[in-house]
Design a protein around this motif. Structure first.
Motif, PDB file in Angstrom:
ATOM      1  N   VAL A 197       0.829  -1.204   0.000  1.00 19.45           N
ATOM      2  CA  VAL A 197       0.000   0.000   0.000  1.00 19.45           C
ATOM      3  C   VAL A 197       0.867   1.259   0.000  1.00 19.45           C
ATOM      4  O   VAL A 197       0.627   2.190  -0.785  1.00 19.45           O
ATOM      5  CB  VAL A 197      -0.958   0.013   1.207  1.00 19.45           C
ATOM      6  CG1 VAL A 197      -1.757   1.319   1.244  1.00 19.45           C
ATOM      7  CG2 VAL A 197      -1.909  -1.182   1.142  1.00 19.45           C
ATOM      8  N   THR A 198       1.871   1.314   0.844  1.00 15.45           N
ATOM      9  CA  THR A 198       2.696   2.527   0.901  1.00 15.45           C
ATOM     10  C   THR A 198       3.440   2.747  -0.404  1.00 15.45           C
ATOM     11  O   THR A 198       3.594   3.895  -0.846  1.00 15.45           O
ATOM     12  CB  THR A 198       3.678   2.468   2.086  1.00 15.45           C
ATOM     13  OG1 THR A 198       4.443   1.254   2.041  1.00 15.45           O
ATOM     14  CG2 THR A 198       2.928   2.539   3.415  1.00 15.45           C
TER      15      THR A 198
ATOM     16  N   PRO B 270     -18.048   5.643  -2.244  1.00 20.71           N
ATOM     17  CA  PRO B 270     -16.855   5.640  -3.104  1.00 20.71           C
ATOM     18  C   PRO B 270     -16.495   7.002  -3.687  1.00 20.71           C
ATOM     19  O   PRO B 270     -15.335   7.237  -4.032  1.00 20.71           O
ATOM     20  CB  PRO B 270     -17.234   4.651  -4.211  1.00 20.71           C
ATOM     21  CG  PRO B 270     -18.264   3.771  -3.605  1.00 20.71           C
ATOM     22  CD  PRO B 270     -19.040   4.657  -2.679  1.00 20.71           C
ATOM     23  N   THR B 271     -17.477   7.912  -3.812  1.00 19.81           N
ATOM     24  CA  THR B 271     -17.183   9.226  -4.390  1.00 19.81           C
ATOM     25  C   THR B 271     -16.904  10.278  -3.311  1.00 19.81           C
ATOM     26  O   THR B 271     -16.895  11.465  -3.591  1.00 19.81           O
ATOM     27  CB  THR B 271     -18.351   9.705  -5.260  1.00 19.81           C
ATOM     28  OG1 THR B 271     -19.524   9.859  -4.444  1.00 19.81           O
ATOM     29  CG2 THR B 271     -18.638   8.723  -6.379  1.00 19.81           C
ATOM     30  N   SER B 272     -16.654   9.841  -2.098  1.00 17.34           N
ATOM     31  CA  SER B 272     -16.460  10.770  -0.982  1.00 17.34           C
ATOM     32  C   SER B 272     -15.328  11.765  -1.236  1.00 17.34           C
ATOM     33  O   SER B 272     -15.459  12.962  -0.976  1.00 17.34           O
ATOM     34  CB  SER B 272     -16.184   9.985   0.303  1.00 17.34           C
ATOM     35  OG  SER B 272     -15.919  10.836   1.390  1.00 17.34           O
TER      36      SER B 272
ATOM     37  N   PRO C 184      -9.393   5.265   5.016  1.00 15.10           N
ATOM     38  CA  PRO C 184     -10.144   4.081   4.588  1.00 15.10           C
ATOM     39  C   PRO C 184     -10.744   3.280   5.740  1.00 15.10           C
ATOM     40  O   PRO C 184     -11.670   2.501   5.536  1.00 15.10           O
ATOM     41  CB  PRO C 184      -9.104   3.258   3.830  1.00 15.10           C
ATOM     42  CG  PRO C 184      -7.782   3.731   4.315  1.00 15.10           C
ATOM     43  CD  PRO C 184      -7.956   5.177   4.657  1.00 15.10           C
ATOM     44  N   TRP C 185     -10.205   3.432   6.936  1.00 17.30           N
ATOM     45  CA  TRP C 185     -10.679   2.696   8.119  1.00 17.30           C
ATOM     46  C   TRP C 185     -10.642   1.184   7.888  1.00 17.30           C
ATOM     47  O   TRP C 185     -11.591   0.468   8.164  1.00 17.30           O
ATOM     48  CB  TRP C 185     -12.070   3.161   8.548  1.00 17.30           C
ATOM     49  CG  TRP C 185     -12.082   4.605   8.949  1.00 17.30           C
ATOM     50  CD1 TRP C 185     -12.768   5.613   8.357  1.00 17.30           C
ATOM     51  CD2 TRP C 185     -11.329   5.206  10.018  1.00 17.30           C
ATOM     52  NE1 TRP C 185     -12.500   6.811   8.989  1.00 17.30           N
ATOM     53  CE2 TRP C 185     -11.625   6.588  10.011  1.00 17.30           C
ATOM     54  CE3 TRP C 185     -10.449   4.723  10.987  1.00 17.30           C
ATOM     55  CZ2 TRP C 185     -11.063   7.499  10.926  1.00 17.30           C
ATOM     56  CZ3 TRP C 185      -9.883   5.617  11.897  1.00 17.30           C
ATOM     57  CH2 TRP C 185     -10.195   6.972  11.854  1.00 17.30           C
ATOM     58  N   HIS C 186      -9.496   0.740   7.379  1.00 11.75           N
ATOM     59  CA  HIS C 186      -9.223  -0.688   7.255  1.00 11.75           C
ATOM     60  C   HIS C 186      -7.948  -1.003   8.018  1.00 11.75           C
ATOM     61  O   HIS C 186      -6.990  -0.218   8.002  1.00 11.75           O
ATOM     62  CB  HIS C 186      -9.013  -1.087   5.789  1.00 11.75           C
ATOM     63  CG  HIS C 186     -10.243  -0.999   4.943  1.00 11.75           C
ATOM     64  ND1 HIS C 186     -11.460  -1.501   5.340  1.00 11.75           N
ATOM     65  CD2 HIS C 186     -10.431  -0.479   3.701  1.00 11.75           C
ATOM     66  CE1 HIS C 186     -12.356  -1.291   4.391  1.00 11.75           C
ATOM     67  NE2 HIS C 186     -11.760  -0.672   3.382  1.00 11.75           N
TER      68      HIS C 186
ATOM     69  N   GLY D 247      -9.275  -2.946  -0.325  1.00  9.62           N
ATOM     70  CA  GLY D 247     -10.007  -1.802   0.205  1.00  9.62           C
ATOM     71  C   GLY D 247      -9.097  -0.605   0.393  1.00  9.62           C
ATOM     72  O   GLY D 247      -9.469   0.539   0.088  1.00  9.62           O
ATOM     73  N   LEU D 248      -7.885  -0.845   0.857  1.00 14.95           N
ATOM     74  CA  LEU D 248      -6.906   0.232   1.029  1.00 14.95           C
ATOM     75  C   LEU D 248      -6.496   0.809  -0.327  1.00 14.95           C
ATOM     76  O   LEU D 248      -6.432   2.038  -0.505  1.00 14.95           O
ATOM     77  CB  LEU D 248      -5.679  -0.300   1.774  1.00 14.95           C
ATOM     78  CG  LEU D 248      -5.904  -0.684   3.235  1.00 14.95           C
ATOM     79  CD1 LEU D 248      -4.767  -1.571   3.746  1.00 14.95           C
ATOM     80  CD2 LEU D 248      -6.014   0.568   4.109  1.00 14.95           C
ATOM     81  N   LEU D 249      -6.220  -0.067  -1.284  1.00 18.91           N
ATOM     82  CA  LEU D 249      -5.823   0.398  -2.616  1.00 18.91           C
ATOM     83  C   LEU D 249      -6.966   1.144  -3.310  1.00 18.91           C
ATOM     84  O   LEU D 249      -6.732   2.132  -4.022  1.00 18.91           O
ATOM     85  CB  LEU D 249      -5.375  -0.787  -3.470  1.00 18.91           C
ATOM     86  CG  LEU D 249      -4.149  -1.565  -2.973  1.00 18.91           C
ATOM     87  CD1 LEU D 249      -3.872  -2.745  -3.887  1.00 18.91           C
ATOM     88  CD2 LEU D 249      -2.917  -0.675  -2.840  1.00 18.91           C
ATOM     89  N   HIS D 250      -8.186   0.677  -3.085  1.00 14.44           N
ATOM     90  CA  HIS D 250      -9.354   1.349  -3.668  1.00 14.44           C
ATOM     91  C   HIS D 250      -9.493   2.763  -3.115  1.00 14.44           C
ATOM     92  O   HIS D 250      -9.733   3.716  -3.872  1.00 14.44           O
ATOM     93  CB  HIS D 250     -10.613   0.539  -3.367  1.00 14.44           C
ATOM     94  CG  HIS D 250     -11.878   1.225  -3.757  1.00 14.44           C
ATOM     95  ND1 HIS D 250     -12.820   1.634  -2.848  1.00 14.44           N
ATOM     96  CD2 HIS D 250     -12.364   1.594  -4.974  1.00 14.44           C
ATOM     97  CE1 HIS D 250     -13.822   2.219  -3.468  1.00 14.44           C
ATOM     98  NE2 HIS D 250     -13.574   2.207  -4.762  1.00 14.44           N
TER      99      HIS D 250
END
Length: 322
Positions: free
Chosen positions: A49-50, A267-269, A293-295, A304-307
């Motif tokens: 992710v990083t 998703p459009t936040s 993302p709160w994961h 979810g993080l990548l999204h």
């Protein structure tokens, strides 16, 4: 236009919700926000992710520390698998080398302090004050003098603590809340870091009202309100959404802000938050934008993080691509 911080929040630690021995019946294998006596973060997921973030135009990584690093000032906070100081310092160097500025976050809210272990039940004592000072001092040393330090301080109310399954609830008078947060702010300042806090719609209540908030929270404190749902910026009922209106309330009081979006709900936040800010907020008071993302940083949450990072990238490119 001032240079913006595009911030991504990641959890290195995870013990910030339920208290020890209070798992609400969930199985140990659950990926929910349980207290664990071991570090849940997966190194490979963290690195994937990083490494992905700089390509998403993200320049700042806010690291939720919790129990994740063995602190020399309070080694009792570590759990099985906590990173050594040396490992963490090496990681901070790597993050900087790929274009990310790492910043520290410890949540000092009574609702999100399971990482403190037994110290969380000593709020209001001199020992607790010393503990908070030690932790902030050491984090600032580890981060080589960070520009900002996120102190959390959200959801410190009875309802939020009960909702998180706390069997012991700790609340403060507005005067005590102001006194305690003031000490945290001063410790950050002593280390050369600007204090940074969550500032959702309930933040005035913690201080006993808007006037007391303004008196207790100086203008050098950076505020992050959050709205994770839809924002219909061109609709007549735009200001009927309290968490959106709150951005304007904080702006009118003269504070600098880093609005927080999240794909956790919508998703459009990120797109909608930046659109709102472009149309309705004072750019000179906007230090940047955050996505949370709160994961947990575990394989099950990787996409979810990548999204979330991808959605932030699309918003940055659309509204701040120049």
């Amino acid at each position: 236009m001032n240079k913006k911080r595009f911030v991504f929040l990641m959890h290195l630690g995870g013990n910030m919700w339920q208290k020890p021995k209070n798992a609400r019946g969930y199985k140990k294998e659950s990926i929910d926000w349980l207290y664990r006596d071991y570090l849940v973060t997966d190194d490979a997921t963290w690195k994937t992710v990083t490494d992905f973030l700089p390509g998403c135009k993200i320049n700042t990584l806010l690291i939720d520390m919790g129990e994740a690093v063995e602190l020399k000032s309070h080694p009792e906070l570590a759990v099985k698998g906590s990173w050594s100081r040396e490992k963490f310092k090496d990681e901070l160097k790597r993050l900087r080398s790929i274009g990310l500025e790492p910043l520290p976050k410890f949540n000092f809210s009574a609702c999100h302090n399971a990482w403190m272990k037994e110290m969380m039940y000593k709020i209001g004592t001199a020992e607790y004050d010393d503990f908070c000072r030690d932790v902030i001092d050491e984090a600032c040393e580890l981060f080589d003098g960070p520009a900002l330090f996120h102190l959390g301080l959200d959801e410190e109310d009875v309802g939020s603590q009960v909702a998180n399954g706390h069997s012991i609830v700790i609340t403060k008078s507005p005067e005590q809340f102001a006194e305690d947060t003031g000490k945290l702010f001063d410790t950050c300042r002593k280390n050369g870091a600007r204090p940074w806090i969550w500032a959702g719609t309930s933040v005035f209540d913690y201080y006993g009202g808007k006037e007391r908030f303004v008196k207790a929270v100086a203008k050098d404190v950076v505020l992050s309100n959050y709205h994770y749902g839809s924002i219909h910026v061109d609709a007549d009922d735009m200001y009927s959404m309290p968490s959106v209106l709150h951005y304007k309330k904080l702006e009118e009081l003269g504070y600098e802000q880093i609005p927080c979006a999240s794909t956790w709900v919508e998703p459009t936040s990120n797109l909608r938050t930046m659109n709102f800010a472009k149309k309705h907020m004072d750019d000179s008071k906007l230090l940047g934008f955050m996505s949370a993302p709160w994961h947990l940083t575990i394989p099950e949450m990787l996409y979810g993080l990548l999204h979330d990072a991808t959605c932030q990238k699309l918003a940055i490119e659309k509204y701040y691509g120049e």
